[in-house]
Enzyme design. Structure first.
Site, PDB file in Angstrom:
ATOM      1  N   TYR A 136     -45.051  49.342   3.024  1.00  0.00           N
ATOM      2  CA  TYR A 136     -44.132  50.463   3.192  1.00  0.00           C
ATOM      3  C   TYR A 136     -44.953  51.677   3.611  1.00  0.00           C
ATOM      4  O   TYR A 136     -45.906  52.043   2.915  1.00  0.00           O
ATOM      5  CB  TYR A 136     -43.428  50.782   1.870  1.00  0.00           C
ATOM      6  CG  TYR A 136     -42.612  49.630   1.312  1.00  0.00           C
ATOM      7  CD1 TYR A 136     -41.373  49.297   1.858  1.00  0.00           C
ATOM      8  CD2 TYR A 136     -43.074  48.879   0.229  1.00  0.00           C
ATOM      9  CE1 TYR A 136     -40.623  48.245   1.343  1.00  0.00           C
ATOM     10  CE2 TYR A 136     -42.323  47.835  -0.292  1.00  0.00           C
ATOM     11  CZ  TYR A 136     -41.105  47.519   0.269  1.00  0.00           C
ATOM     12  OH  TYR A 136     -40.361  46.482  -0.240  1.00  0.00           O
ATOM     13  N   LYS A 152     -32.099  43.412  -2.076  1.00  0.00           N
ATOM     14  CA  LYS A 152     -31.287  42.945  -3.191  1.00  0.00           C
ATOM     15  C   LYS A 152     -29.991  42.242  -2.781  1.00  0.00           C
ATOM     16  O   LYS A 152     -29.405  41.502  -3.573  1.00  0.00           O
ATOM     17  CB  LYS A 152     -30.874  44.149  -4.075  1.00  0.00           C
ATOM     18  CG  LYS A 152     -31.991  44.778  -4.847  1.00  0.00           C
ATOM     19  CD  LYS A 152     -32.190  44.051  -6.165  1.00  0.00           C
ATOM     20  CE  LYS A 152     -33.384  44.561  -6.920  1.00  0.00           C
ATOM     21  NZ  LYS A 152     -34.660  44.013  -6.446  1.00  0.00           N
ATOM     22  N   HIS A 205     -44.611  35.455  -2.255  1.00  0.00           N
ATOM     23  CA  HIS A 205     -45.196  36.801  -2.111  1.00  0.00           C
ATOM     24  C   HIS A 205     -45.283  37.447  -3.484  1.00  0.00           C
ATOM     25  O   HIS A 205     -44.317  37.393  -4.243  1.00  0.00           O
ATOM     26  CB  HIS A 205     -44.330  37.679  -1.201  1.00  0.00           C
ATOM     27  CG  HIS A 205     -44.547  37.399   0.251  1.00  0.00           C
ATOM     28  ND1 HIS A 205     -45.185  38.277   1.089  1.00  0.00           N
ATOM     29  CD2 HIS A 205     -44.224  36.329   0.997  1.00  0.00           C
ATOM     30  CE1 HIS A 205     -45.245  37.749   2.316  1.00  0.00           C
ATOM     31  NE2 HIS A 205     -44.664  36.567   2.279  1.00  0.00           N
ATOM     32  N   TYR A 225     -38.018  45.422  -8.813  1.00  0.00           N
ATOM     33  CA  TYR A 225     -38.274  44.936  -7.450  1.00  0.00           C
ATOM     34  C   TYR A 225     -38.001  43.433  -7.358  1.00  0.00           C
ATOM     35  O   TYR A 225     -37.456  42.943  -6.375  1.00  0.00           O
ATOM     36  CB  TYR A 225     -39.731  45.245  -7.099  1.00  0.00           C
ATOM     37  CG  TYR A 225     -40.125  45.067  -5.650  1.00  0.00           C
ATOM     38  CD1 TYR A 225     -39.425  45.697  -4.624  1.00  0.00           C
ATOM     39  CD2 TYR A 225     -41.244  44.317  -5.314  1.00  0.00           C
ATOM     40  CE1 TYR A 225     -39.825  45.548  -3.300  1.00  0.00           C
ATOM     41  CE2 TYR A 225     -41.643  44.168  -3.996  1.00  0.00           C
ATOM     42  CZ  TYR A 225     -40.922  44.787  -2.997  1.00  0.00           C
ATOM     43  OH  TYR A 225     -41.321  44.650  -1.687  1.00  0.00           O
ATOM     44  N   PRO A 283     -30.882  47.878   2.288  1.00  0.00           N
ATOM     45  CA  PRO A 283     -31.926  46.847   2.259  1.00  0.00           C
ATOM     46  C   PRO A 283     -33.245  47.344   1.677  1.00  0.00           C
ATOM     47  O   PRO A 283     -34.210  46.595   1.628  1.00  0.00           O
ATOM     48  CB  PRO A 283     -32.073  46.433   3.736  1.00  0.00           C
ATOM     49  CG  PRO A 283     -31.490  47.538   4.528  1.00  0.00           C
ATOM     50  CD  PRO A 283     -30.551  48.303   3.645  1.00  0.00           C
TER      51      PRO A 283
HETATM   52  P1  FAD Z   1     -22.519  37.809   4.578  1.00  0.00           P
HETATM   53  O1  FAD Z   1     -23.856  37.188   4.676  1.00  0.00           O
HETATM   54  O2  FAD Z   1     -22.241  39.018   5.401  1.00  0.00           O
HETATM   55  O3  FAD Z   1     -21.453  36.688   4.863  1.00  0.00           O
HETATM   56  C1  FAD Z   1     -20.091  37.003   5.027  1.00  0.00           C
HETATM   57  C2  FAD Z   1     -19.474  35.957   5.944  1.00  0.00           C
HETATM   58  O4  FAD Z   1     -18.070  36.209   6.052  1.00  0.00           O
HETATM   59  C3  FAD Z   1     -20.023  36.038   7.353  1.00  0.00           C
HETATM   60  O5  FAD Z   1     -20.435  34.759   7.768  1.00  0.00           O
HETATM   61  C4  FAD Z   1     -18.867  36.582   8.179  1.00  0.00           C
HETATM   62  O6  FAD Z   1     -18.891  36.100   9.516  1.00  0.00           O
HETATM   63  C5  FAD Z   1     -17.672  36.067   7.397  1.00  0.00           C
HETATM   64  N1  FAD Z   1     -16.442  36.849   7.601  1.00  0.00           N
HETATM   65  C6  FAD Z   1     -16.317  38.193   7.680  1.00  0.00           C
HETATM   66  N2  FAD Z   1     -15.036  38.534   7.866  1.00  0.00           N
HETATM   67  C7  FAD Z   1     -14.336  37.375   7.903  1.00  0.00           C
HETATM   68  C8  FAD Z   1     -12.955  37.075   8.067  1.00  0.00           C
HETATM   69  N3  FAD Z   1     -12.044  38.051   8.238  1.00  0.00           N
HETATM   70  N4  FAD Z   1     -12.577  35.781   8.069  1.00  0.00           N
HETATM   71  C9  FAD Z   1     -13.491  34.774   7.897  1.00  0.00           C
HETATM   72  N5  FAD Z   1     -14.814  35.016   7.731  1.00  0.00           N
HETATM   73  C10 FAD Z   1     -15.224  36.305   7.725  1.00  0.00           C
HETATM   74  N6  FAD Z   1     -30.845  41.059   1.210  1.00  0.00           N
HETATM   75  C11 FAD Z   1     -31.843  40.592   0.410  1.00  0.00           C
HETATM   76  O7  FAD Z   1     -31.552  40.150  -0.710  1.00  0.00           O
HETATM   77  N7  FAD Z   1     -33.146  40.596   0.826  1.00  0.00           N
HETATM   78  C12 FAD Z   1     -33.533  41.064   2.054  1.00  0.00           C
HETATM   79  O8  FAD Z   1     -34.719  41.000   2.404  1.00  0.00           O
HETATM   80  C13 FAD Z   1     -32.502  41.585   2.917  1.00  0.00           C
HETATM   81  N8  FAD Z   1     -32.786  42.047   4.171  1.00  0.00           N
HETATM   82  C14 FAD Z   1     -31.753  42.401   5.016  1.00  0.00           C
HETATM   83  C15 FAD Z   1     -32.041  42.817   6.305  1.00  0.00           C
HETATM   84  C16 FAD Z   1     -31.017  43.201   7.172  1.00  0.00           C
HETATM   85  C17 FAD Z   1     -31.344  43.664   8.571  1.00  0.00           C
HETATM   86  C18 FAD Z   1     -29.663  43.145   6.742  1.00  0.00           C
HETATM   87  C19 FAD Z   1     -28.533  43.535   7.675  1.00  0.00           C
HETATM   88  C20 FAD Z   1     -29.369  42.726   5.458  1.00  0.00           C
HETATM   89  C21 FAD Z   1     -30.400  42.357   4.584  1.00  0.00           C
HETATM   90  N9  FAD Z   1     -30.134  41.945   3.283  1.00  0.00           N
HETATM   91  C22 FAD Z   1     -31.150  41.542   2.449  1.00  0.00           C
HETATM   92  C23 FAD Z   1     -28.753  41.874   2.802  1.00  0.00           C
HETATM   93  C24 FAD Z   1     -28.202  40.456   2.899  1.00  0.00           C
HETATM   94  O9  FAD Z   1     -28.391  39.923   4.189  1.00  0.00           O
HETATM   95  C25 FAD Z   1     -26.715  40.469   2.532  1.00  0.00           C
HETATM   96  O10 FAD Z   1     -26.580  41.134   1.303  1.00  0.00           O
HETATM   97  C26 FAD Z   1     -26.162  39.056   2.422  1.00  0.00           C
HETATM   98  O11 FAD Z   1     -25.989  38.494   3.708  1.00  0.00           O
HETATM   99  C27 FAD Z   1     -24.819  39.066   1.705  1.00  0.00           C
HETATM  100  O12 FAD Z   1     -24.280  37.780   1.695  1.00  0.00           O
HETATM  101  P2  FAD Z   1     -22.693  37.588   1.706  1.00  0.00           P
HETATM  102  O13 FAD Z   1     -22.463  36.118   1.718  1.00  0.00           O
HETATM  103  O14 FAD Z   1     -22.086  38.412   0.658  1.00  0.00           O
HETATM  104  O15 FAD Z   1     -22.211  38.251   3.061  1.00  0.00           O
END
Ligand code: FAD
Length: 380
Positions: A192, A286, A70, A375, A282
């Site tokens: 948007y 990022k 994109h 962006y 979101p």
């Molecule tokens: P997570 O993906 O949340 O992973 C954390 C993991 O830890 C999970 O699997 C959870 O089950 C596990 N966990 C939690 N507590 C415990 C525990 N006590 N013991 C063991 N395991 C545990 N970001 C972008 O960059 N681009 C986008 O377009 C975008 N769109 C989004 C849309 C939505 C609707 C949402 C909700 C978020 C979006 N984000 C986007 C944000 C992105 O999804 C998150 O920033 C990303 O998932 C972060 O990754 P992470 O591995 O840090 O955390």
């Protein structure tokens, strides 16, 4: 000496895969089942820096095969519509659209292929002895000890509680309804819509699934699919641009528009990565990109410490990541104010600023370069 990673999201899985590529022993402990994390739809837009990191580490086959590039987005309002081709602005970078659950599925397969181990269905209930070089976590009644613990457990995890630092927070006092529709994208680009009823966003996910966002506004009921589609058509100005392609609503969730940053991101043997250490709205796509960036910085540092006995990168982990996180936060806050319809006592003043910002973005090449650079940004 093994590394214990709490959480199998993008942060934990990228970190684990990079450590395994250097033959570092590591164990990922995940609260949910494998099926759950492989189906959890969230992010989609990967920045060029994330693709570079995944590519350089042999983790990008799936996204190159199935992802879509994109390079433009559009803004709609009562004053009309304009598009920005950000691949011709700023650093001239593009996004790769690849659903997060597909990336997670690829990363789990790579991590296991590289000899890593994951305990699914195993909630961690605490991180202990982080002031020593034998920190441990407790999960499903077991004590698991390692040399380092990486808290990659997202916004509702437990690792952040063990860090004695400060967590700075900002609550915008608003929320978005996030939904996935079984419908092809209605527009060629991310769109948007700025509307008096509240913001609406349209983002392609796959040829048959589209993500939409709706700012939740007082007095606007979004309880039924009919109300949701009606409101999307209203805010996307169907009367001018044509109605959206409707489909079954596969899931809805509420995303509170708030942010936090924990400073420092490390203490003793514990390191926070991704949403565990910093949450971002979101609005600028990022979160997953910051998680991948920080996982790559930490992997390099842990490899230097464990393989070469050089702790310097590890000591500087938090200082290396925080400026990048704050820059992303700044842009995300700018986007929040650009997109959302202000409410509250100074709403009219804020709405006038919102129009001025939108008009500047439409007409100023410098403003467009700033937008494009940030962006598609998050670059080490
Ligand atoms: P997570 O993906 O949340 O992973 C954390 C993991 O830890 C999970 O699997 C959870 O089950 C596990 N966990 C939690 N507590 C415990 C525990 N006590 N013991 C063991 N395991 C545990 N970001 C972008 O960059 N681009 C986008 O377009 C975008 N769109 C989004 C849309 C939505 C609707 C949402 C909700 C978020 C979006 N984000 C986007 C944000 C992105 O999804 C998150 O920033 C990303 O998932 C972060 O990754 P992470 O591995 O840090 O955390």
């Amino acid at each position: 000496m093994r590394v214990l990673i709490v959480g199998a999201g993008p942060a934990g899985l990228v970190l684990g895969s990079l450590l395994r590529a250097s033959d570092i022993d590591c164990l990922i402990v995940e609260r949910q089942s494998r099926a759950h994390v492989e189906q959890r739809a969230r992010a989609g837009f990967l920045a060029a820096n994330s693709v570079r990191i995944l590519d350089a580490n042999g983790l990008a086959d799936g996204l190159h095969r199935h992802g879509q590039t994109h390079d433009a987005c559009a803004f709609r309002s009562g004053a009309g519509q304009f598009s920005l081709t950000y691949s011709e602005l700023g650093r001239r970078e593009k996004h790769t659209m690849y659903p997060q659950q597909d990336l997670v599925r690829d990363l789990i397969a790579s991590f296991l292929d590289r000899g890593g181990e994951i305990l699914f269905d195993s909630p961690v209930d605490g991180v202990h002895d982080i002031d020593t070089d034998r920190p441990w976590i407790s999960a499903v009644g077991e004590k698991l000890t390692g040399r380092f613990v990486a808290g990659c457990d997202g916004q509702y995890g437990v690792a952040r509680d063990a860090i004695p630092g400060t967590t700075l927070r900002r609550d915008h006092g608003m929320s978005w309804l996030a939904l996935l529709a079984e419908a092809p994208p209605s527009m060629a680009t991310v769109t948007y819509a700025i509307h008096p009823n509240g913001f609406a966003g349209h983002m392609a996910r796959t040829p048959s699934v589209t993500r939409y966002y709706l700012q939740q506004s007082p007095g606007v009921d979004l309880s039924t699919p009919e109300e949701i589609w009606h409101e999307l058509d209203t805010r996307m100005r169907a009367e001018t641009y044509g109605p959206l392609i409707r489909g079954r609503i596969l899931e809805t969730s509420t995303v509170e528009i708030h942010s936090y940053v924990t400073d420092p991101l490390q203490h003793g043997s514990l390191f926070l990565v991704g949403d565990a250490g910093s949450l971002i709205s979101p609005a600028a796509a990022k979160g997953a990109n910051l998680a991948i960036m920080a996982a790559s910085v930490l992997a390099r540092a842990m490899v230097a410490a464990l393989r070469d006995g050089d702790d310097r990168l590890l000591a500087g982990y938090s200082a290396a990541c925080l400026p990048l996180i704050w820059r992303a936060q700044e842009f995300s806050h700018w986007m929040v104010n650009l997109l959302n319809t202000p409410t509250g006592p100074d709403a009219e003043f804020m709405r006038a600023l919102q129009w001025a910002r939108l008009e500047s973005l439409r007409t100023s090449r410098m403003h467009q370069d700033y937008f494009a650079e940030n962006y598609t940004g998050v670059t080490e």
